[in-house]
Design a protein around this motif. Structure first.
Motif, PDB file in Angstrom:
ATOM      1  N   ARG A 129     -27.288  22.650  14.464  1.00 37.10           N
ATOM      2  CA  ARG A 129     -27.102  21.416  13.245  1.00 37.10           C
ATOM      3  C   ARG A 129     -27.912  22.082  12.045  1.00 37.10           C
ATOM      4  O   ARG A 129     -27.299  21.790  10.673  1.00 37.10           O
ATOM      5  CB  ARG A 129     -27.606  20.235  13.870  1.00 37.10           C
ATOM      6  N   GLY A 166     -29.365  24.825  11.206  1.00 42.86           N
ATOM      7  CA  GLY A 166     -29.343  26.306  10.637  1.00 42.86           C
ATOM      8  C   GLY A 166     -30.624  26.977  10.442  1.00 42.86           C
ATOM      9  O   GLY A 166     -31.084  27.847  11.114  1.00 42.86           O
ATOM     10  N   THR A 171     -20.220  17.363   7.990  1.00 40.33           N
ATOM     11  CA  THR A 171     -21.185  18.600   8.003  1.00 40.33           C
ATOM     12  C   THR A 171     -20.531  19.316   6.726  1.00 40.33           C
ATOM     13  O   THR A 171     -19.264  19.465   6.512  1.00 40.33           O
ATOM     14  CB  THR A 171     -21.023  19.380   9.249  1.00 40.33           C
ATOM     15  N   ASN A 225     -25.360  22.885   6.455  1.00 38.74           N
ATOM     16  CA  ASN A 225     -25.476  23.816   7.329  1.00 38.74           C
ATOM     17  C   ASN A 225     -25.109  25.150   6.878  1.00 38.74           C
ATOM     18  O   ASN A 225     -24.611  25.260   5.988  1.00 38.74           O
ATOM     19  CB  ASN A 225     -25.031  23.412   8.721  1.00 38.74           C
ATOM     20  N   ASN A 270     -27.697  31.487  11.696  1.00 40.44           N
ATOM     21  CA  ASN A 270     -27.484  30.424  12.759  1.00 40.44           C
ATOM     22  C   ASN A 270     -27.727  31.100  14.006  1.00 40.44           C
ATOM     23  O   ASN A 270     -26.887  31.741  14.613  1.00 40.44           O
ATOM     24  CB  ASN A 270     -26.148  29.645  12.400  1.00 40.44           C
TER      25      ASN A 270
END
Length: 427
Positions: free
Chosen positions: A20, A22, A124, A206, A212
């Motif tokens: 979520r 990053g 997001t 993100n 990530n």
């Protein structure tokens, strides 16, 4: 399993929280501080999906059930990664059989599955930079995914036209920004976004770069798939050559080795953007201005994943002798493409860089595997110019080649990027 911020050790998060977020505080990368014990022999006897599911479940921990991870893997890795013989002791791992014809499909598609689990119904906004293949892989992985906006920054005029068309022609929830600058400037803008706490919270921002952790974990799986295709009697002396730009791919290979996969060493093969090879020799981290090369997806002077390599070394699970670095210039890149063609194999600049690095480093008693990170047709003009023979386009490329680009030109300026982000449809 908890993941720790490399820069701020007190910040520890779960896998889904890392997906979520990053990045952590002070733009720190999330990373494990310990590694699970795996039964390597048992894993290598499995097929790709069940093997990858076991590896990823062991890395993620009990936050997700094995059945959930297996469903995510089956949806993400629905294409092969074949090992192709080039000569007696050289093989090529083809990672370009996914929908956008690049290795980034593995990480981006798994991240899309992970984010769907992590976002808990919240809208997001993904902001990411691409030096070539990330953009298409991320765009296609999240295209029309409910609750997700994707903003992709790329250096205008510095990626191949077909790479660009794969993600600038989609529209809808995909916004492509042609930045007047190089990749490092695009990446710096993305990092700047994460420094704006209010903006990040407002848009639930993100990143889908290899920073990530979900993307990085996914990439570990194809190293296991490569070794599984090597006869058991030949697995003792394996050397991997990895075309290296942002160093996520190399990091994934090093993690695979740390988990017990029988890799003798890994070669970090760069182009003329040779920050890491120079650092490896001198101990001085001295990025120079990024220069444009044939292998444009590797035109990165300040690789973001390098702190994770340093973390593996600090943990003692990887030794300095496990890594070799080599920079391949433009003439050698062209020569690599020609030599591969003479061996009956059509390739492209990034794989050619890894191939040449392997040719320089592999010993007679070793088996070398170089990674082919993109389909040669994505670099149609360059490959045709070097080989003097026409290349046909696979359907995925011929379909988008004639479509109109929907990208928006912006300056390498944070205010310009912020204006785009604040103008997104958040309904």
């Amino acid at each position: 399993m908890l993941l720790t911020n490399i820069k701020v050790a007190s910040e520890q998060v779960s896998f889904l929280q890392a997906v979520r977020q990053g990045l952590g505080q002070q733009q720190g990368l999330f990373f494990p501080t310990s590694w699970p014990k795996l039964d390597i022999e048992q894993l290598l006897n499995l097929d790709f999906i069940p093997r990858s599911s076991q590896i990823l479940h062991a890395l993620i921990g009990d936050e997700l059930s094995y059945a959930e991870v297996e469903a995510m893997v089956a949806a993400a890795f629905n294409f092969p990664a074949p090992l192709m013989p080039i000569s007696e002791n050289l093989h090529c791992l083809e990672l370009f059989h996914g929908p956008t014809l690049a290795f980034k499909d593995f990480g981006a598609r798994f991240m899309a599955q992970a984010l769907a689990k992590a976002q808990q119904g919240k809208k997001t906004t993904i902001v990411t930079a691409t030096s070539g293949d990330t953009g298409a892989a991320v765009a296609h992985a999240f295209y029309r995914q409910p609750g997700v906006n994707v903003v992709i920054l790329f250096p205008k005029g510095k990626i191949s036209p077909l790479q660009e068309k794969l993600f600038t022609t989609l529209g809808e929830n995909i916004t492509a920004l042609a930045v007047d600058g190089d990749f490092d400037q695009c990446q710096a803008l993305v990092k700047q976004v994460f420094d704006q706490t209010e903006l990040v919270q407002k848009l639930n921002i993100n990143s889908a770069n290899s920073i990530n952790i979900s993307r990085l974990f996914a990439q570990i799986c194809y190293y296991f798939e490569a070794v599984a295709q090597v006869p058991a009697s030949e697995r003792k002396q394996l050397v991997f050559a990895v075309p290296s730009g942002n160093f996520g791919n190399l990091t994934a290979g090093l993690i695979a080795k740390a988990l017990g996969l029988p890799i003798k060493r890994l070669l970090a093969a760069t182009n003329n953007n040779d920050t890491v090879p120079r650092y490896w020799r001198s101990g001085q981290w001295q990025p120079k201005p990024t220069v444009a090369t044939l292998s444009n997806a590797m035109d990165v002077s300040a690789p973001n994943n390098w702190p994770r390599v340093e973390a593996l070394l600090a943990q003692g699970v990887i030794q300095r002798s496990d890594i070799a670095t080599v920079a391949i210039d433009e003439d050698d890149t062209k020569l690599g493409i020609k030599q591969l063609a003479q061996a009956g194999y059509t390739s492209e600049p990034h794989a050619a860089v890894a191939f040449k690095a392997l040719k320089r480093n592999v010993q007679q008693d070793e088996l070398g595997i170089f990674l082919a990170t993109a389909h040669p047709a994505k670099f149609k003009e360059q490959v045709e110019n070097i080989l003097g023979t026409p290349l046909s386009l696979p359907e995925a490329l011929s379909r988008c080649a004639a479509e109109q680009s929907l990208s928006v030109n912006i300056a390498a300026d944070f205010a310009a990027l912020q204006q785009v982000l604040l103008g997104l449809d958040l309904a």
